[in-house]
Design a protein around this motif. Structure first.
Motif, short mmCIF file in Angstrom:
data_model
loop_
_atom_site.label_atom_id
_atom_site.label_comp_id
_atom_site.label_asym_id
_atom_site.label_seq_id
_atom_site.Cartn_x
_atom_site.Cartn_y
_atom_site.Cartn_z
N ASP A 231 0.66 -1.04 -0.14
CA ASP A 231 0.01 -0.16 0.06
C ASP A 231 0.85 1.14 -0.02
OD1 ASP A 231 -2.30 -1.35 0.22
OD2 ASP A 231 -2.48 -1.47 2.37
N PHE A 232 2.01 1.17 0.80
CA PHE A 232 2.74 2.19 0.90
C PHE A 232 3.61 2.92 -0.28
CE2 PHE A 232 6.53 4.53 2.42
CZ PHE A 232 6.16 5.85 2.86
N GLU A 233 4.03 1.67 -0.87
CA GLU A 233 4.73 1.89 -2.25
C GLU A 233 3.77 2.38 -3.10
OE1 GLU A 233 8.10 1.57 -2.77
OE2 GLU A 233 8.28 1.32 -0.60
N PHE A 234 2.84 1.89 -3.29
CA PHE A 234 1.57 2.42 -4.28
C PHE A 234 1.45 3.87 -3.98
CE2 PHE A 234 -2.71 3.17 -5.42
CZ PHE A 234 -2.70 3.01 -6.88
N ILE A 235 1.32 4.09 -2.96
CA ILE A 235 0.95 5.67 -2.55
C ILE A 235 1.97 6.69 -2.77
CG2 ILE A 235 0.26 7.31 -0.69
CD1 ILE A 235 -1.06 4.96 0.89
N LYS A 236 3.16 5.95 -2.40
CA LYS A 236 4.59 6.64 -2.78
C LYS A 236 4.55 6.83 -4.31
CE LYS A 236 8.67 4.67 -2.86
NZ LYS A 236 9.80 4.22 -2.30
N GLN A 237 4.48 6.15 -5.26
CA GLN A 237 4.55 6.20 -6.62
C GLN A 237 3.54 7.12 -7.14
OE1 GLN A 237 3.47 2.53 -8.70
NE2 GLN A 237 3.28 3.61 -10.49
N LYS A 238 2.37 7.24 -6.53
CA LYS A 238 1.47 8.10 -6.82
C LYS A 238 1.62 9.54 -6.55
CE LYS A 238 -1.28 5.28 -9.18
NZ LYS A 238 -1.51 5.26 -10.59
#
Length: 251
Positions: A231-238
């Protein structure tokens, strides 16, 4: 003329005080806090009430900023270059990540929250547009400050600032903070792990103008316990993608 200027400055100080937490005060509290004669405070507040710049709670008699103050503030925000494109990009990130997402800018040496979207979280973290952020904690503050140039200026700012402790994770040592900024510049993003608020984690990415200068930051804030690593990696990318998109609209 000096008397008029003094009155104007007192009026400004009252409005600025009401723009800070706890966002409401009695006339006596304002008088004591600002060292302004109570009768003068009452006179100024009555004028501000007539113009709807402040309102008074009929129950506790405390004053708050009124709708006209909001009208003036929102006019400033809407006057920012490409504000609609920026809001659209932020809203898309918020919808995709289901997190609180916002945008802050460096204005006259201060980091100010410009937009904040908290539509997709059951628990509101409560960041307020118009709020100022410290340089040493939180995704906005660290992300923007890390890119201040030259580095001698950055070091001077760090050593002259009050690095107060908000949580046990807040960085208060100047040298440690400078190392944190170096890490942020290397990674291209900032992480705030319970530094401003226990239980909250944030990530911010820099927004640059056409000259490559960092002038703002996109950031997302989340409830830490609700996130997995993916989840955190996805948010970081966005967040990083959004900052890059907004940078294209900044002159």
């Amino acid at each position: 003329m000096s008397r008029n200027q003094s009155s104007i400055q007192k009026t400004i100080n009252i409005l600025k005080q009401l723009a800070r937490a706890p966002y409401e005060m009695t006339a006596l509290e304002l008088s004591n806090e600002l060292s302004i004669n109570r009768s003068t405070v009452h006179r100024i507040l009555n004028t501000l009430k007539d113009e709807m710049l402040v309102l008074q709670n009929p129950v506790n008699k405390k004053y708050t900023l009124g709708p006209m103050a909001y009208h003036i503030g929102i006019a400033y925000i809407n006057n920012q270059t490409n504000s609609e494109q920026i809001k659209y990009i932020l809203n898309e990130v918020a919808k995709e990540t289901k997190q609180s997402v916002g945008y802050a800018m460096l204005i006259d040496g201060k980091i100010m929250n410009i937009y904040e979207i908290e539509n997709y979280q059951p628990i509101k973290i409560g960041y307020r547009p118009g709020s100022f952020y410290p340089i040493h904690c939180g995704a906005y503050g660290k992300c923007i400050t890390a890119f201040i140039e030259p580095k001698e200026k950055l070091k001077k700012i760090v050593y002259s600032s009050e690095l107060y402790k908000k949580t046990p994770n807040t960085i208060t040592d100047p040298e440690e903070l400078l190392k944190e900024y170096e890490k942020i510049r290397k990674n291209g993003y900032a992480i705030s792990n319970e530094e401003s608020l226990l239980g909250a984690i944030g990530i911010g990415a820099p927004v640059r103008n056409s000259s490559g200068k960092v002038i703002g930051s996109v950031a997302a804030a989340s409830i830490k316990s609700a996130l997995t690593n993916s989840d955190f990696e996805f948010i970081k990318q966005k967040v990083i993608e959004a900052a890059q998109k907004i940078s294209k609209f900044i002159p």
